[in-house]
Design a protein around this motif. Structure first.
Motif, PDB file in Angstrom:
ATOM      1  N   THR A 231     -71.412  22.519 -30.831  1.00  0.00           N
ATOM      2  CA  THR A 231     -70.947  21.898 -31.572  1.00  0.00           C
ATOM      3  C   THR A 231     -70.444  23.145 -32.573  1.00  0.00           C
ATOM      4  O   THR A 231     -70.035  22.771 -33.366  1.00  0.00           O
ATOM      5  CB  THR A 231     -72.076  21.383 -32.159  1.00  0.00           C
ATOM      6  OG1 THR A 231     -73.513  22.814 -32.513  1.00  0.00           O
ATOM      7  CG2 THR A 231     -72.530  20.142 -31.871  1.00  0.00           C
ATOM      8  N   GLU A 232     -70.441  25.079 -32.093  1.00  0.00           N
ATOM      9  CA  GLU A 232     -70.504  25.815 -32.648  1.00  0.00           C
ATOM     10  C   GLU A 232     -70.231  27.217 -32.191  1.00  0.00           C
ATOM     11  O   GLU A 232     -71.617  26.899 -30.764  1.00  0.00           O
ATOM     12  CB  GLU A 232     -71.055  26.280 -34.095  1.00  0.00           C
ATOM     13  CG  GLU A 232     -71.164  27.455 -35.289  1.00  0.00           C
ATOM     14  CD  GLU A 232     -72.182  27.575 -35.664  1.00  0.00           C
ATOM     15  OE1 GLU A 232     -72.505  28.820 -36.561  1.00  0.00           O
ATOM     16  OE2 GLU A 232     -73.014  26.048 -36.402  1.00  0.00           O
ATOM     17  N   ILE A 233     -69.532  28.326 -32.135  1.00  0.00           N
ATOM     18  CA  ILE A 233     -69.094  29.177 -31.687  1.00  0.00           C
ATOM     19  C   ILE A 233     -69.526  30.583 -32.190  1.00  0.00           C
ATOM     20  O   ILE A 233     -68.195  29.872 -33.171  1.00  0.00           O
ATOM     21  CB  ILE A 233     -68.209  29.345 -30.280  1.00  0.00           C
ATOM     22  CG1 ILE A 233     -68.118  28.251 -29.322  1.00  0.00           C
ATOM     23  CG2 ILE A 233     -67.809  30.712 -29.630  1.00  0.00           C
ATOM     24  CD1 ILE A 233     -67.116  27.567 -28.490  1.00  0.00           C
ATOM     25  N   GLU A 234     -70.187  31.148 -32.178  1.00  0.00           N
ATOM     26  CA  GLU A 234     -69.883  32.433 -33.001  1.00  0.00           C
ATOM     27  C   GLU A 234     -69.546  33.836 -32.105  1.00  0.00           C
ATOM     28  O   GLU A 234     -69.905  33.046 -31.057  1.00  0.00           O
ATOM     29  CB  GLU A 234     -71.445  32.340 -34.377  1.00  0.00           C
ATOM     30  CG  GLU A 234     -71.566  31.974 -34.912  1.00  0.00           C
ATOM     31  CD  GLU A 234     -73.084  31.183 -35.229  1.00  0.00           C
ATOM     32  OE1 GLU A 234     -73.710  32.743 -34.548  1.00  0.00           O
ATOM     33  OE2 GLU A 234     -73.239  31.169 -36.218  1.00  0.00           O
ATOM     34  N   VAL A 243     -73.339  30.495 -28.523  1.00  0.00           N
ATOM     35  CA  VAL A 243     -72.408  29.365 -28.410  1.00  0.00           C
ATOM     36  C   VAL A 243     -74.271  27.929 -29.436  1.00  0.00           C
ATOM     37  O   VAL A 243     -74.731  28.308 -28.464  1.00  0.00           O
ATOM     38  CB  VAL A 243     -72.456  28.888 -27.413  1.00  0.00           C
ATOM     39  CG1 VAL A 243     -71.961  27.348 -27.362  1.00  0.00           C
ATOM     40  CG2 VAL A 243     -70.861  29.865 -26.863  1.00  0.00           C
ATOM     41  N   LYS A 244     -73.744  27.181 -30.080  1.00  0.00           N
ATOM     42  CA  LYS A 244     -74.788  26.635 -30.483  1.00  0.00           C
ATOM     43  C   LYS A 244     -74.932  24.689 -29.727  1.00  0.00           C
ATOM     44  O   LYS A 244     -73.531  24.350 -29.857  1.00  0.00           O
ATOM     45  CB  LYS A 244     -74.610  26.554 -31.951  1.00  0.00           C
ATOM     46  CG  LYS A 244     -75.882  25.216 -32.608  1.00  0.00           C
ATOM     47  CD  LYS A 244     -75.313  25.311 -33.936  1.00  0.00           C
ATOM     48  CE  LYS A 244     -76.180  23.919 -34.412  1.00  0.00           C
ATOM     49  NZ  LYS A 244     -76.264  23.591 -36.471  1.00  0.00           N
ATOM     50  N   ASP A 246     -76.613  21.216 -28.929  1.00  0.00           N
ATOM     51  CA  ASP A 246     -77.258  19.925 -29.383  1.00  0.00           C
ATOM     52  C   ASP A 246     -77.814  19.554 -27.859  1.00  0.00           C
ATOM     53  O   ASP A 246     -77.582  18.903 -27.580  1.00  0.00           O
ATOM     54  CB  ASP A 246     -76.953  19.367 -30.329  1.00  0.00           C
ATOM     55  CG  ASP A 246     -76.510  20.331 -32.027  1.00  0.00           C
ATOM     56  OD1 ASP A 246     -77.012  20.425 -32.332  1.00  0.00           O
ATOM     57  OD2 ASP A 246     -75.766  18.911 -32.779  1.00  0.00           O
ATOM     58  N   THR A 368     -82.200  22.235 -30.732  1.00  0.00           N
ATOM     59  CA  THR A 368     -80.862  22.578 -30.980  1.00  0.00           C
ATOM     60  C   THR A 368     -81.190  24.387 -29.658  1.00  0.00           C
ATOM     61  O   THR A 368     -82.143  24.995 -29.891  1.00  0.00           O
ATOM     62  CB  THR A 368     -80.858  23.638 -32.013  1.00  0.00           C
ATOM     63  OG1 THR A 368     -80.054  21.925 -33.181  1.00  0.00           O
ATOM     64  CG2 THR A 368     -79.345  24.062 -31.887  1.00  0.00           C
ATOM     65  N   TRP A 370     -78.690  28.084 -28.482  1.00  0.00           N
ATOM     66  CA  TRP A 370     -78.242  29.251 -28.939  1.00  0.00           C
ATOM     67  C   TRP A 370     -78.501  29.428 -27.281  1.00  0.00           C
ATOM     68  O   TRP A 370     -78.711  30.705 -26.957  1.00  0.00           O
ATOM     69  CB  TRP A 370     -78.981  29.484 -30.266  1.00  0.00           C
ATOM     70  CG  TRP A 370     -78.717  29.305 -31.242  1.00  0.00           C
ATOM     71  CD1 TRP A 370     -79.417  28.466 -32.273  1.00  0.00           C
ATOM     72  CD2 TRP A 370     -77.458  29.656 -31.706  1.00  0.00           C
ATOM     73  NE1 TRP A 370     -78.702  28.046 -33.681  1.00  0.00           N
ATOM     74  CE2 TRP A 370     -77.602  28.693 -33.412  1.00  0.00           C
ATOM     75  CE3 TRP A 370     -76.225  29.713 -31.693  1.00  0.00           C
ATOM     76  CZ2 TRP A 370     -76.886  28.072 -34.091  1.00  0.00           C
ATOM     77  CZ3 TRP A 370     -75.762  29.293 -33.085  1.00  0.00           C
ATOM     78  CH2 TRP A 370     -75.208  28.574 -34.154  1.00  0.00           C
ATOM     79  N   LYS A 386     -61.302  20.865 -29.054  1.00  0.00           N
ATOM     80  CA  LYS A 386     -62.388  21.302 -30.246  1.00  0.00           C
ATOM     81  C   LYS A 386     -63.515  22.204 -30.264  1.00  0.00           C
ATOM     82  O   LYS A 386     -63.375  22.906 -31.035  1.00  0.00           O
ATOM     83  CB  LYS A 386     -63.439  20.041 -30.093  1.00  0.00           C
ATOM     84  CG  LYS A 386     -62.588  18.701 -30.916  1.00  0.00           C
ATOM     85  CD  LYS A 386     -62.983  17.867 -31.168  1.00  0.00           C
ATOM     86  CE  LYS A 386     -61.898  16.355 -31.035  1.00  0.00           C
ATOM     87  NZ  LYS A 386     -61.350  15.858 -30.958  1.00  0.00           N
ATOM     88  N   ARG A 389     -60.839  25.275 -31.153  1.00  0.00           N
ATOM     89  CA  ARG A 389     -60.617  24.901 -32.468  1.00  0.00           C
ATOM     90  C   ARG A 389     -61.881  25.939 -33.159  1.00  0.00           C
ATOM     91  O   ARG A 389     -61.772  26.337 -34.354  1.00  0.00           O
ATOM     92  CB  ARG A 389     -60.429  24.143 -33.035  1.00  0.00           C
ATOM     93  CG  ARG A 389     -58.954  23.683 -33.145  1.00  0.00           C
ATOM     94  CD  ARG A 389     -59.229  22.374 -33.433  1.00  0.00           C
ATOM     95  NE  ARG A 389     -57.553  21.621 -33.094  1.00  0.00           N
ATOM     96  CZ  ARG A 389     -56.825  21.658 -32.307  1.00  0.00           C
ATOM     97  NH1 ARG A 389     -56.994  22.744 -30.964  1.00  0.00           N
ATOM     98  NH2 ARG A 389     -55.726  21.322 -32.430  1.00  0.00           N
ATOM     99  N   MET A 390     -63.479  26.300 -32.004  1.00  0.00           N
ATOM    100  CA  MET A 390     -64.479  26.944 -32.109  1.00  0.00           C
ATOM    101  C   MET A 390     -64.645  28.081 -33.033  1.00  0.00           C
ATOM    102  O   MET A 390     -65.536  28.803 -33.199  1.00  0.00           O
ATOM    103  CB  MET A 390     -65.787  26.260 -32.167  1.00  0.00           C
ATOM    104  CG  MET A 390     -66.269  24.370 -32.517  1.00  0.00           C
ATOM    105  SD  MET A 390     -67.697  24.255 -30.351  1.00  0.00           S
ATOM    106  CE  MET A 390     -67.645  22.691 -30.807  1.00  0.00           C
TER     107      MET A 390
END
Length: 686
Positions: A231-234, A243-244, A246, A368, A370, A386, A389-390
């Motif tokens: 759901t998210e990449i930092e 990487v988040k 779920d 969740t 990480w 998608k 795009r993260m």
């Protein structure tokens, strides 16, 4: 060899060729010391593989996103090396996306535009399948393909394809004229005049191919987590991705264990408690969960897993034991679904696992995670744009193209030997084909419905069926549509660039895109995987050989010689307690496909987590026969669910069933005379 042999019936396809059952012991069966999947371990933890493959600091070298045939091929190649690899999949099993819904053709590469990535990888990938099958035993038939011409304009196009194939390096191509063509395929439409013949084309069961790759990858040290939606990449100041993910579980499971949604604070406290337990029992736990490379155990990852395990233990219900009678579990399993629209899969669902996705299964996020890693391989199929795009990469968009299929009974497979194509459409590609499968069924399709076009998106089931039947009737006119046993669809990940994307991201070169891999992606997958390894090497990833790597994998399905050595009977008559291999090898669970209890248990004790009859269906064919798991025939789905519950030591409600209708265009799972009549009328109308 019989005229139209079927894999597993009196022999097998092995390395592209047919092997009679009396010779299987020499080449198909394997030395247990030289293969993976032979040790008959206890089933996996729920929603993950047994091993944890991170480094001492909890990070990984590589994170693979997506477990279709592309991700599986890459994971297997990476497992040859001492690379700490984590692999996540949004669905409830590997191969639940486009890999589950395609033709399974190992294309030769004559149709691909020279200079494209398709042309670069298809033929080399095709040439790797024979050896891959000799190692992994997923079943590969080199049956050849024919592109059929019906007029002189078509004949000119055959010549163009021949020249294109020659440019792409494809060997053994030739044009056959009418007399030879009808010797090769006597049931062809009499109006056919010639065809382009490619003897090197073949076919596999696509999900069995991906499962074999995935099992071998995990056996050799890759860590797999399913039901994990990115759901998210930092990025961190140390140059790592964060990487988040779920972790979700399906509604039926959550209800069965009696767990309402738990606040994050409680989950955290349970993880702390798990840490205390781990420290107390470090010796025994560390031995069980040791890493395949150096025997070291990463604390945080195990704490996370134990936290969820304790959550289930303290809040959930008491599981079943090996002594629980299978017959009592079957009674509690209930009848399989085959009516109504509950569980209908739309295109957006198909991009993240279709019938095995969180939305379709009314899943609930339970944790969740990480994941820290140096490199990401983005092979998320329809979701890959998608993922890009993260990290701010908008260099491509995925435009799903839906392909619908109709599957006919095994008694129709005798009509063709090779895969039959019409001359390809300049816009829609290879066109609707007629093909015999490895198991002897006849498969018709696919359509090519671009989901950004309203007319294609809103086609009715009747229109889809009529389109497929009309196109296939032009190739082979005497198949019987009333022998339809199943219908399904897959969403191909066509990219806005018009070609496969295999490259480091311009936004961050440590993310490697392997995206937009539509047809002939399955054929190209092994060659694509080799290229990804080279990209990682060039990026500086240290590729020391994995000293425990075993290239060979034992098969799950056992070839059978008629009824010899098999026992048929109602639930309970021949069932074992899971400890007697000889008894399990005789006990038939699925009558149509002659699937034994031993084959179901073997799949359960491999290296991939399985907790649904759908997972067993893809590995053993239980429920894939002409009755499609009709409870009035042998009730094989309930029997499979009971064995899964017994093997996993859980309540029957925790075990998922086959979803309906998923992507089917049929009105019911078990079609009646009225629907058969409709199919026949649509065939005549076409």
């Amino acid at each position: 060899m019989t005229e139209h042999p079927q894999h597993g019936v009196k022999g097998v396809y092995y390395g592209g060729d047919w092997v009679d059952i009396e010779d299987c012991g020499k080449v198909f069966n394997v030395d247990e010391k030289q293969c993976s999947g032979c040790d008959f371990q206890a089933p996996c933890p729920r929603s993950r593989s047994r091993y944890i493959s991170c480094k001492n600091d909890g990070s990984y070298d590589v994170l693979i996103i997506g477990a279709g045939c592309i991700g599986a091929a890459i994971a297997r190649e990476l497992s040859r090396y001492k690379v700490h690899t984590c692999w996540v999949e949004a669905a409830d099993d590997v191969s639940q996306g486009a890999t589950k819904g395609n033709s399974g053709i190992v294309h030769a590469g004559y149709d691909d535009t020279p200079g494209t990535n398709r042309a670069k990888y298809c033929w080399p990938g095709n040439q790797m399948f024979a050896q891959l099958d000799k190692e992994l035993r997923f079943g590969y038939q080199k049956n050849g393909s024919l592109v059929v011409a019906f007029n002189e304009n078509d004949r000119k196009h055959l010549q163009e394809l021949l020249e294109r194939g020659t440019t792409n390096g494809v060997q053994n191509l030739r044009i056959v004229e009418k007399e030879e063509l009808f010797r090769l395929e006597p049931h062809l439409n009499p109006k056919a005049i010639a065809a382009l013949y490619s003897p090197d084309a073949g076919n596999v069961i696509p999900y069995e191919f991906a499962i074999a790759l995935a099992e071998n990858a995990v056996d050799n040290g890759v860590e797999l987590r399913i039901r994990r939606q990115v759901t998210e990449i930092e990025t961190t100041d140390k140059g790592l991705f964060r990487v988040k993910v779920d972790h979700w579980e399906p509604e039926h499971y959550m209800k069965t264990i009696g767990r309402a949604k738990v606040p994050d604070m409680l989950t955290n406290w349970l993880q702390i408690a798990a840490c205390v337990v781990l420290l107390h029992f470090a010796g025994g736990v560390a031995e069980l969960w040791s890493l395949p490379y150096d025997g070291q155990l990463h604390m945080a990852a195990v704490v996370q897993w134990l936290g969820f395990s304790l959550l289930i233990k303290f809040v959930g219900n008491k599981p079943v034991t090996k002594s629980t009678p299978v017959t009592s579990l079957i009674e509690k399993a209930g009848l399989p679904e085959g009516h109504g629209d509950k569980g209908k899969v739309d295109v957006e669902d198909m991009l993240v696992g279709g019938s095995g996705s969180q939305k379709v299964m009314s899943g609930e996020v339970v944790n969740t995670e990480w994941i820290r890693c140096k490199y990401i391989i983005n092979c998320a199929g329809g979701y890959s744009d998608k993922i890009a795009r993260m990290i701010g990469d908008e260099s491509f968009t995925i435009k799903p193209r839906l392909g619908d299929y109709i599957l006919l009974n095994r008694n129709q497979g005798k009509l063709v030997t090779r895969t039959l194509f019409p001359c390809p459409d300049p816009k829609l590609g290879k066109g609707v084909l007629v093909q015999t499968t490895l198991w002897g069924n006849l498969i018709l399709g696919p359509t090519a419905r671009d989901m950004h076009e309203e007319g294609a998106r809103t086609m009715s089931p009747a229109s889809i069926q009529e389109y497929i039947l009309s196109k296939c009737k032009l190739l082979v006119g005497d198949f019987d549509p009333t022998e339809t046993i199943h219908a399904f669809a897959g969403a191909r990940a066509k990219s806005s660039r018009g070609d496969w994307i295999i490259e480091p991201s311009e936004k961050n070169p440590n993310m490697i895109h392997v995206a937009g891999i539509d047809s002939p992606g399955l054929a190209g997958s092994p060659a694509i995987a080799l290229n990804v390894i080279e990209i990682l090497k060039n990026a500086g990833v240290k590729m020391d050989p994995n000293p425990i790597f075993k290239p060979n994998r034992a098969p799950i399905i056992i070839p059978k010689e008629g009824m010899k050595g098999l026992k048929f009977g109602p639930p309970g008559k021949n069932d074992s307690d899971g400890s007697n291999k000889d008894q399990m090898a005789q006990n038939v669970i699925c009558k149509c496909e002659k699937v034994t209890e031993l084959e179901v248990v073997t799949a359960m004790r491999r290296s991939l987590p399985i907790d649904s009859s759908q997972g067993i269906r893809k590995r053993t064919r239980a429920g894939m026969g002409h009755c499609q798991g009709d409870p009035n025939n042998y009730c094989c789905e309930a029997r499979v669910r009971a064995i899964i519950a017994r093997e996993n030591g859980v309540k029957i409600g925790e075990v998922g069933g086959r979803p309906w209708p998923a992507t089917s265009t049929l009105s019911e799972r078990w079609i009646g005379e009225a629907e058969k009549k409709q199919l026949l009328e649509r065939m005549k109308k076409a």
